[in-house]
Enzyme design. Structure first.
Site, short mmCIF file in Angstrom:
data_model
loop_
_atom_site.label_atom_id
_atom_site.label_comp_id
_atom_site.label_asym_id
_atom_site.label_seq_id
_atom_site.Cartn_x
_atom_site.Cartn_y
_atom_site.Cartn_z
N CYS A 1 0.85 -1.15 0.04
CA CYS A 1 0.01 0.07 -0.11
C CYS A 1 0.90 1.20 -0.32
CB CYS A 1 -0.90 -0.02 1.13
SG CYS A 1 -2.27 0.96 0.84
N HIS B 1 -3.20 -5.15 1.75
CA HIS B 1 -2.64 -5.50 2.76
C HIS B 1 -2.51 -7.05 3.11
CE1 HIS B 1 -2.41 -1.32 4.49
NE2 HIS B 1 -3.23 -0.94 3.60
N GLU C 1 -0.85 -8.60 5.14
CA GLU C 1 -0.77 -9.02 6.70
C GLU C 1 -2.06 -9.13 7.61
OE1 GLU C 1 -0.37 -6.19 5.13
OE2 GLU C 1 -1.01 -4.49 6.53
N1 GLN Z 1 -3.61 6.44 0.84
C1 GLN Z 1 -2.40 6.31 1.37
C2 GLN Z 1 -1.15 7.05 0.83
O1 GLN Z 1 -1.22 7.63 -0.26
C3 GLN Z 1 -1.76 4.84 1.42
C4 GLN Z 1 -2.66 4.07 2.18
C5 GLN Z 1 -2.33 2.65 2.88
O2 GLN Z 1 -1.24 2.59 2.85
N2 GLN Z 1 -3.28 1.91 3.42
O3 GLN Z 1 -0.06 6.86 1.35
#
Ligand code: GLN
Length: 245
Positions: free
Chosen positions: A115, A224, A226
């Site tokens: 992410c 994610h 995890e």
């Molecule tokens: N929206 C977040 C960003 O731009 C990422 C979201 C996440 O890691 N769950 O960094």
């Protein structure tokens, strides 16, 4: 690969020529690869548990000295958890970790970003803040918040054979304010794309969005893995680390 042409040795192995090697400790050294989890924000504990389940030794990384000077010095690999990439960039600069990490990744330290971690590993980011620094390394364009904002989190069962997920046992992927990958260079392997279309007016993916990629020693997922205790993505990363070492 012979000892001499390895790019680096697994952390905490002992050179046979080291004086202490004449008096080996009774307990064998921990043979598991040491994989750092960047602990500036995000699911540090969950990633650590997944790494342990995948056969690695998780190491919490809070400051530059935890990184070591070269791949294999203190760490054999690094996980960059999710969070907020703008905050993560700010903290990496404040803790003087941005440059050391860029150097380690450039020197071949395997890294897995989930992410916001995926965003950090992208060479190009759409929707970045003005002047926001990234680590880079994967030849891809990532779009921040592509799946919508916090209230728009999105879930899908992914079929991704490269991640050990076939249609009988798909990977339940949780996307939280997640990015997707807009385009990749020719050296980037696409490991997973979304399938589902979305209902009119609903948030989420239109289908066919790239959400997991690998380039050399670098792995990234929009989702994610995890959360929920499925460690198949971590298995893939740990095997990238042990293959490398
Ligand atoms: N929206 C977040 C960003 O731009 C990422 C979201 C996440 O890691 N769950 O960094």
């Amino acid at each position: 690969m012979t000892e001499s042409n390895r790019p680096y040795r697994l952390a905490h192995t002992m050179d046979a020529r080291h004086p202490r090697a004449l008096f080996p400790a009774s307990a064998p050294a921990d043979a598991r690869p040491a994989i750092g989890v960047l602990a500036l924000q995000g699911d540090v504990r969950e990633h650590s548990l997944s790494l342990e389940a995948a056969g690695a030794r998780p190491v919490v990384v809070r400051r530059a000295t935890d990184l070591g000077d070269a791949p294999g010095d203190r760490l054999d690999g690094l996980v960059i958890p999710g969070g907020e990439s703008t905050t993560m960039s700010t903290l990496l600069v404040a803790f003087r970790m941005l440059e050391p990490l860029r150097e380690l990744i450039g020197a071949g330290l395997p890294a897995y970003g989930s992410c916001a971690g995926m965003i950090m590993l992208a060479d190009r980011v759409e929707g970045a803040e003005e002047g926001q620094p990234f680590l880079g390394g994967i030849d891809m364009t990532v779009r921040r918040n592509a799946f919508g904002r916090q209230v728009d989190s999105y879930e899908e069962d992914l079929v991704a054979p490269e991640l050990g997920a076939d249609k009988d046992l798909p990977l339940h992927a949780v996307f939280i304010r997640a990015p997707w990958v807009e385009d990749v260079g020719s050296d980037v392997e696409i490991l997973a794309t979304t399938r589902a279309g979305r209902a009119a007016g609903a948030s989420g993916s239109d289908g066919g969005r790239i959400v997991a990629v690998r380039q050399g020693t670098l792995l990234a997922t929009s989702f994610h893995p995890e959360v929920g205790g499925d460690h198949r993505v971590h298995d893939v990363f740990v095997s990238m680390v042990t293959r490398r070492a």
